[in-house]
Design an enzyme around this catalytic site. Structure first.
Site, mmCIF file in Angstrom:
data_model
loop_
_atom_site.group_PDB
_atom_site.id
_atom_site.type_symbol
_atom_site.label_atom_id
_atom_site.label_comp_id
_atom_site.label_asym_id
_atom_site.label_seq_id
_atom_site.Cartn_x
_atom_site.Cartn_y
_atom_site.Cartn_z
ATOM 1 N N ASN A 146 0.804 -1.224 0.000
ATOM 2 C CA ASN A 146 0.000 0.000 0.000
ATOM 3 C C ASN A 146 0.837 1.275 0.000
ATOM 4 O OD1 ASN A 146 0.247 -1.460 2.653
ATOM 5 N ND2 ASN A 146 -0.150 0.618 3.403
ATOM 6 N N THR A 230 -25.517 -10.235 11.120
ATOM 7 C CA THR A 230 -26.453 -10.016 10.007
ATOM 8 C C THR A 230 -25.719 -9.418 8.817
ATOM 9 O OG1 THR A 230 -28.206 -9.659 11.603
ATOM 10 C CG2 THR A 230 -28.601 -8.833 9.366
ATOM 11 N N CYS A 320 -3.330 4.648 8.115
ATOM 12 C CA CYS A 320 -3.405 4.329 9.532
ATOM 13 C C CYS A 320 -2.316 5.000 10.347
ATOM 14 C CB CYS A 320 -3.329 2.819 9.731
ATOM 15 S SG CYS A 320 -4.500 1.982 8.702
HETATM 16 N N1 PLP Z 1 -4.544 -4.189 3.830
HETATM 17 C C1 PLP Z 1 -4.014 -3.246 3.041
HETATM 18 C C2 PLP Z 1 -2.833 -3.594 2.173
HETATM 19 C C3 PLP Z 1 -4.555 -1.961 3.013
HETATM 20 O O1 PLP Z 1 -4.010 -1.024 2.219
HETATM 21 C C4 PLP Z 1 -5.673 -1.674 3.843
HETATM 22 C C5 PLP Z 1 -6.260 -0.315 3.881
HETATM 23 O O2 PLP Z 1 -5.573 0.679 3.723
HETATM 24 C C6 PLP Z 1 -6.193 -2.699 4.639
HETATM 25 C C7 PLP Z 1 -5.598 -3.949 4.611
HETATM 26 C C8 PLP Z 1 -7.385 -2.478 5.519
HETATM 27 O O3 PLP Z 1 -8.557 -2.553 4.755
HETATM 28 P P1 PLP Z 1 -9.931 -1.923 5.298
HETATM 29 O O4 PLP Z 1 -9.769 -0.444 5.241
HETATM 30 O O5 PLP Z 1 -10.979 -2.439 4.350
HETATM 31 O O6 PLP Z 1 -10.127 -2.433 6.670
#
Ligand code: PLP
Length: 374
Positions: A146, A230, A320
């Site tokens: 990412n 659900t 994050c």
């Molecule tokens: N994994 C990767 C490689 C991501 O880039 C992300 C979100 O940025 C996630 C997991 C988390 O996904 P979600 O936002 O759907 O919880």
């Protein structure tokens, strides 16, 4: 605003919303109910399951809906060592998303865990992964990163480890490049809707047929006893709609985004001290990531704030950790200094991004760097 943070999330398409609305209005039934209103929701969910399965060459019975990538990742790691008791050891790539690394930290208190190192480009070498080819071991390696956009050679890595269970986090690659569970040979894979112009709060987990997988979240018997709760019919319908559209338009979208990334690369290639961490090959067509060679003299947060003042939304890589501006664990794993890992900029584009926006952003970044160095 020029939005260049499409790896954090994307704008939901208007037609996705239109597809979802009936399931929020008149067709609000619970898919577990036996009367018509419930049965209609059940049919819609099963159609969505078949659609997602078709995208990744899986069987519909191998698709389980979740609240997104984070839940899918947590579920695989935790259930494999706890509820399902399929593994005693978990080994994950050093550049995984925090939705893998943080649950791993918790599991390390009770289970054997390991971090698989990457090379200077962030790629895991097949010789490195071979040592984890053991029964009762779960290996988790992301499909595409990412922050840098690099694509791991999943098929090759998997083939080195036939004894182990193999999970891949495909949240960033899904809908952008081909992903075929048969070809890759993985046992589990995680997906999310909001990275492909779908709604937030929904995703899926692929679990290969024949694996005795038990729910991590207990409650009702939904999702064939593998994920209680659900089903969010509207979100699931929106996810499948966005996924089908992404697959239909994959080539065209990739050609467009790739040309924008190439333009950004060219525009910024002559900026002194700016290091591109995204190689030209084996990367997503949507991400380009830069760091600064003399990062100790430049405040990474100031770069992003200055871009924001210019009306440009970008980040340092992971949604994050932005805000707290920690050093990127991805760059650290690639052997970069702490300072360099703190001063990074990721631009991520979508099919809505234009050439003009890229030119404005490149010029703005150049000006910002000149004034910060000033
Ligand atoms: N994994 C990767 C490689 C991501 O880039 C992300 C979100 O940025 C996630 C997991 C988390 O996904 P979600 O936002 O759907 O919880």
């Amino acid at each position: 605003m020029i939005y260049l943070d499409n790896s954090a999330t994307t704008q939901m398409d208007e037609d996705v919303l239109t597809a979802m609305l009936p399931w929020l209005r008149q067709d609000y039934g619970n898919a577990s109910s036996i009367y018509g209103l419930g049965r209609r929701a059940r049919v819609a969910i099963e159609q969505a399951r078949a659609d997602i399965a078709e995208c990744i060459n899986a069987h519909p019975a191998e698709i389980f809906f979740t609240s997104g990538g984070t839940e899918s990742n947590n579920t695989v790691l935790k259930s494999c060592v706890d509820e399902s008791a399929l593994a005693d050891t978990i080994a994950v790539g050093a550049t995984e998303h925090h939705a893998i690394l943080h649950p791993l930290e918790i599991l390390a208190q009770k289970h054997t865990t390991a971090i698989i190192p990457v090379d200077e480009n962030g790629v895991i070498q097949k010789e490195t992964v071979q040592m984890y080819n053991l029964p009762r071991t779960l290996i988790s390696i992301m499909h595409a990163n990412n922050e840098t956009g690099i694509i791991q050679p999943i098929q090759e890595l998997r083939s080195q480890c036939p004894e182990a269970l193999f999970h891949t986090d495909a949240v960033q690659s899904f809908g952008k490049i081909p992903f075929d569970v048969q070809q890759l040979g993985v046992d589990f894979a995680s997906f999310s809707a909001h990275k492909i112009h779908g709604p937030k709060g929904v995703g899926a987990l692929f679990i290969r047929k024949g694996i005795d997988f038990k729910a991590h979240q207990q409650g009702g018997g939904q999702e064939r006893n593998r994920r209680a709760g659900t089903e969010a019919t509207a979100l699931i319908v929106g996810f499948a709609f966005a996924a089908k559209k992404a697959y239909r338009e994959m080539q065209q979208r990739a050609a467009h985004t790739h040309s924008l990334i190439a333009l950004l690369r060219k525009e910024l290639s002559d900026v002194e001290g700016l290091h591109c961490n995204t190689p030209e090959e084996n990367t997503l067509p949507t991400i380009i990531h830069f760091s600064l060679d003399h990062a100790d003299t430049i405040d990474g947060e100031a770069i992003l704030q200055s871009l924001d003042i210019c009306g440009i939304a970008a980040s340092n890589g992971s949604a994050c950790v932005s805000g707290s501006m920690q050093s990127s664990h991805v760059l650290l794993a690639m052997g970069r200094s702490k300072a360099e890992a703190k001063a990074a900029v990721r631009f991520s584009v979508s099919r809505h991004t234009t050439k003009e926006e890229i030119q404005i952003a490149a010029a703005a970044l150049k000006d910002i760097l000149t004034s910060l160095r000033g």
